[in-house]
Design a protein around this motif. Structure first.
Motif, PDB file in Angstrom:
ATOM      1  N   ASN A 215      -5.593   9.173   2.770  1.00 29.23           N
ATOM      2  CA  ASN A 215      -5.915   9.861   4.028  1.00 29.23           C
ATOM      3  C   ASN A 215      -6.578  11.218   3.764  1.00 29.23           C
ATOM      4  O   ASN A 215      -6.134  12.257   4.273  1.00 29.23           O
ATOM      5  CB  ASN A 215      -4.660  10.024   4.906  1.00 29.23           C
ATOM      6  CG  ASN A 215      -4.168   8.721   5.497  1.00 29.23           C
ATOM      7  OD1 ASN A 215      -3.128   8.215   5.092  1.00 29.23           O
ATOM      8  ND2 ASN A 215      -4.929   8.142   6.407  1.00 29.23           N
TER       9      ASN A 215
ATOM     10  N   LYS B 254       0.873  -1.193   0.000  1.00 35.03           N
ATOM     11  CA  LYS B 254       0.000   0.000   0.000  1.00 35.03           C
ATOM     12  C   LYS B 254       0.898   1.227   0.000  1.00 35.03           C
ATOM     13  O   LYS B 254       1.804   1.338   0.818  1.00 35.03           O
ATOM     14  CB  LYS B 254      -0.900  -0.051   1.240  1.00 35.03           C
ATOM     15  CG  LYS B 254      -1.445   1.272   1.738  1.00 35.03           C
ATOM     16  CD  LYS B 254      -2.460   1.031   2.855  1.00 35.03           C
ATOM     17  CE  LYS B 254      -2.398   2.102   3.931  1.00 35.03           C
ATOM     18  NZ  LYS B 254      -3.326   1.828   5.053  1.00 35.03           N
TER      19      LYS B 254
ATOM     20  N   ASP C 252      -3.431   4.810  -0.331  1.00 36.88           N
ATOM     21  CA  ASP C 252      -4.170   5.407   0.781  1.00 36.88           C
ATOM     22  C   ASP C 252      -3.922   6.912   0.783  1.00 36.88           C
ATOM     23  O   ASP C 252      -2.797   7.365   0.968  1.00 36.88           O
ATOM     24  CB  ASP C 252      -3.697   4.790   2.105  1.00 36.88           C
ATOM     25  CG  ASP C 252      -4.508   5.276   3.309  1.00 36.88           C
ATOM     26  OD1 ASP C 252      -5.406   6.126   3.134  1.00 36.88           O
ATOM     27  OD2 ASP C 252      -4.245   4.789   4.429  1.00 36.88           O
TER      28      ASP C 252
ATOM     29  N   GLU D  59      -7.840   3.954  -0.703  1.00 35.35           N
ATOM     30  CA  GLU D  59      -8.330   4.109   0.674  1.00 35.35           C
ATOM     31  C   GLU D  59      -8.595   5.582   0.988  1.00 35.35           C
ATOM     32  O   GLU D  59      -7.741   6.441   0.768  1.00 35.35           O
ATOM     33  CB  GLU D  59      -7.246   3.534   1.602  1.00 35.35           C
ATOM     34  CG  GLU D  59      -7.684   3.275   3.024  1.00 35.35           C
ATOM     35  CD  GLU D  59      -6.555   2.604   3.824  1.00 35.35           C
ATOM     36  OE1 GLU D  59      -5.718   1.899   3.237  1.00 35.35           O
ATOM     37  OE2 GLU D  59      -6.524   2.812   5.048  1.00 35.35           O
TER      38      GLU D  59
ATOM     39  N   ASN E 196     -11.670  -1.065   5.894  1.00 34.91           N
ATOM     40  CA  ASN E 196     -10.502  -1.237   6.754  1.00 34.91           C
ATOM     41  C   ASN E 196     -11.019  -1.192   8.194  1.00 34.91           C
ATOM     42  O   ASN E 196     -11.638  -0.205   8.599  1.00 34.91           O
ATOM     43  CB  ASN E 196      -9.532  -0.085   6.434  1.00 34.91           C
ATOM     44  CG  ASN E 196      -8.431   0.121   7.480  1.00 34.91           C
ATOM     45  OD1 ASN E 196      -8.545  -0.305   8.621  1.00 34.91           O
ATOM     46  ND2 ASN E 196      -7.383   0.814   7.079  1.00 34.91           N
TER      47      ASN E 196
ATOM     48  N   ASP F  10     -11.666   4.055   5.556  1.00 29.63           N
ATOM     49  CA  ASP F  10     -10.912   3.897   6.808  1.00 29.63           C
ATOM     50  C   ASP F  10     -11.475   4.925   7.801  1.00 29.63           C
ATOM     51  O   ASP F  10     -12.418   4.626   8.551  1.00 29.63           O
ATOM     52  CB  ASP F  10      -9.408   4.106   6.515  1.00 29.63           C
ATOM     53  CG  ASP F  10      -8.528   4.156   7.753  1.00 29.63           C
ATOM     54  OD1 ASP F  10      -9.039   4.100   8.880  1.00 29.63           O
ATOM     55  OD2 ASP F  10      -7.283   4.276   7.605  1.00 29.63           O
ATOM     56  N   GLU F  11     -10.955   6.150   7.769  1.00 30.79           N
ATOM     57  CA  GLU F  11     -11.326   7.197   8.718  1.00 30.79           C
ATOM     58  C   GLU F  11     -12.834   7.330   8.940  1.00 30.79           C
ATOM     59  O   GLU F  11     -13.290   7.574  10.065  1.00 30.79           O
ATOM     60  CB  GLU F  11     -10.808   8.573   8.232  1.00 30.79           C
ATOM     61  CG  GLU F  11      -9.331   8.828   8.447  1.00 30.79           C
ATOM     62  CD  GLU F  11      -8.440   8.369   7.302  1.00 30.79           C
ATOM     63  OE1 GLU F  11      -8.791   7.369   6.625  1.00 30.79           O
ATOM     64  OE2 GLU F  11      -7.387   8.983   7.099  1.00 30.79           O
TER      65      GLU F  11
ATOM     66  N   LYS G  41       1.179   5.264   0.388  1.00 33.08           N
ATOM     67  CA  LYS G  41       0.531   6.498   0.809  1.00 33.08           C
ATOM     68  C   LYS G  41       0.616   7.465  -0.366  1.00 33.08           C
ATOM     69  O   LYS G  41       1.636   7.510  -1.071  1.00 33.08           O
ATOM     70  CB  LYS G  41       1.255   7.078   2.018  1.00 33.08           C
ATOM     71  CG  LYS G  41       1.036   6.260   3.283  1.00 33.08           C
ATOM     72  CD  LYS G  41      -0.412   6.370   3.748  1.00 33.08           C
ATOM     73  CE  LYS G  41      -0.607   5.704   5.096  1.00 33.08           C
ATOM     74  NZ  LYS G  41      -1.994   5.831   5.569  1.00 33.08           N
TER      75      LYS G  41
ATOM     76  N   LYS H 116     -10.138  -0.853  11.974  1.00 32.76           N
ATOM     77  CA  LYS H 116      -9.144  -0.533  12.987  1.00 32.76           C
ATOM     78  C   LYS H 116      -9.871  -0.567  14.311  1.00 32.76           C
ATOM     79  O   LYS H 116     -10.828   0.197  14.515  1.00 32.76           O
ATOM     80  CB  LYS H 116      -8.550   0.861  12.757  1.00 32.76           C
ATOM     81  CG  LYS H 116      -7.584   0.925  11.585  1.00 32.76           C
ATOM     82  CD  LYS H 116      -6.997   2.304  11.431  1.00 32.76           C
ATOM     83  CE  LYS H 116      -6.071   2.349  10.241  1.00 32.76           C
ATOM     84  NZ  LYS H 116      -5.734   3.732   9.853  1.00 32.76           N
TER      85      LYS H 116
HETATM   86 MG    MG Z   1      -5.829   4.517   6.013  1.00 41.20          MG
END
Ligand code: MG
Ligand code: OSB
Length: 374
Positions: free
Chosen positions: A190, A161, A188, A213, A260, A238-239, A163, A262
């Motif tokens: 973000n 992955k 990803d 992502e 994802n 994700d977030e 960033k 977490k």
């Molecule tokens: Mg992430």
């Protein structure tokens, strides 16, 4: 189990290599660790909040406040039959999910130890080994990135992955794909893009990524649904996924094809199991994300990754990618095939190195019986 006291501490420790995302570069971590103490048991949990509220609205300072002032006091002196029994006790406190998870997860370890069983079995896991991927941060140069990718592929990792952010995306993917046309690759962002970047994001499709992502706002899944209709690469949220309701709503909207999980982001193992269940029911594959955890959180992520719908390689990589010396024994290691074998040992199967933790500790507070602040 009766909870006599909860000890909260902050450790500080450098990363082996800096980690850079679209929201900034980290060279070391400040990590809150908790121990839940009672009836001869002492179980550890890790809070994944970062030093600054860049990934989510939590940070080391907000978590310290939430744990010491709100969460720990609500548990001390209580008798809990199961770890999940802390969830209703925390329900009146809005947010602070990473802070809640640190305590809840420690309670799951305590429950597994009390029942003399492996944590992964208590969680309902079924896998005897898990598949590992790596998350590779933004580097100083494309050459440095290429070197990192080569190292990790060599180590056996099953998915890379990258960033990304505006200015570190298409050209980077092109370079990596040129050298490795067939590896499993994802990215990803973000939350580095907006819908104004639609035409730009459409170009990601040509690189056959497993997923992209969280490309848009950290708190959004509505506009991700709009984006998903216009690109073929699956979006992975994700977030934006804070709990199982979010997962269900995002899936209903068509905002993602992958989630994802977490455990800190959703507030602990109980909610992570619910996210897993709804995704399984809706045939949305999940994988376990990472937050640059120490061994304590890492070993718990390994346990979660044994659940049946964790069908994609997680960001669950070896201790040595992050730490010169991890605070658990044995460290988390990954095989040449990019897997972690799962042991039948009680609890997480790792011993916590309290001597090392003591040396790294910069502050410590105990809430409850015989409390003393050191
Ligand atoms: Mg992430
Ligand atoms: O978005 O997955 C993320 C690390 C810190 C904050 C957010 C993220 C990450 C990672 C690192 O990608 C995953 C890891 O622990 O290796």
């Amino acid at each position: 189990m009766k909870i006599d006291s909860i000890t909260v501490r902050e450790i500080q420790t450098p990363l082996v290599h800096f980690f850079e995302t679209s929201f900034g570069r980290t060279t070391g971590r400040r990590i809150i660790l908790v121990t839940v103490n009672g009836q001869g048991l002492k179980a550890w949990g890790e809070c994944v909040a970062g030093e600054h509220p860049h990934y989510s609205d939590e940070s080391v300072e907000t978590a310290w406040y939430a744990i010491t002032r709100e969460l720990a006091p609500s548990l001390v002196g209580k008798q809990l039959d199961r770890a999940a029994d802390c969830v209703p006790l925390f329900a009146g406190i809005r947010g602070h999910r990473m802070a809640k998870a640190s305590i809840e997860n420690a309670l799951w370890v305590a429950e597994a130890e009390a029942k003399q069983m492996p944590l992964w079995k208590l969680l309902g896991g079924t896998r005897k080994e898990i598949a590992c991927g790596v998350s590779i941060g933004i580097q100083n140069s494309p050459e440095q990135l290429e070197e990192k990718v080569a190292t990790e592929l060599d180590a056996g990792y099953q998915r890379i992955k990258l960033k990304c952010k505006p200015g570190w995306d298409l050209k980077i993917f092109e370079r990596i794909r040129k050298r490795w046309p067939n590896i499993t690759l994802s990215c990803d962002a973000n939350s580095a893009y907006t819908l104004n970047d639609l035409n730009h994001l459409k170009q990601f499709d040509q690189f056959k990524l497993l997923m992209i992502e969280q490309p848009l706002w950290h708190d959004d899944f509505y506009f991700h649904a709009r984006l998903q209709k216009q690109i073929t690469t699956r979006i992975c949220l994700d977030e934006a996924i804070r709990n199982a309701r979010d997962a269900e709503a995002a899936i209903d909207l068509g905002a993602c094809g992958i989630i994802n999980v977490k455990v800190g982001r959703v507030g602990g193992f109980s909610e992570a199991l619910k996210v897993h269940a709804i995704c399984e029911q809706r045939k949305i594959p999940v994988w376990c994300g990472g937050m640059l955890e120490s061994g304590i959180g890492r070993a718990q992520n390994v346990a979660l990754s044994t659940l049946p719908n964790f069908t994609l390689p997680g960001d669950v990589s070896a201790s040595k990618r992050y730490w010169k010396e991890d605070i658990i024994e044995p460290e988390v290691t990954v095989s040449k095939q990019g897997t972690i074998p799962i042991s039948d040992a009680v609890g997480t199967g790792h011993k916590v190195r309290e001597d090392l933790i003591e040396k790294l500790t910069v502050r410590k507070e105990t809430i409850g019986a015989g409390a003393m602040t050191a």
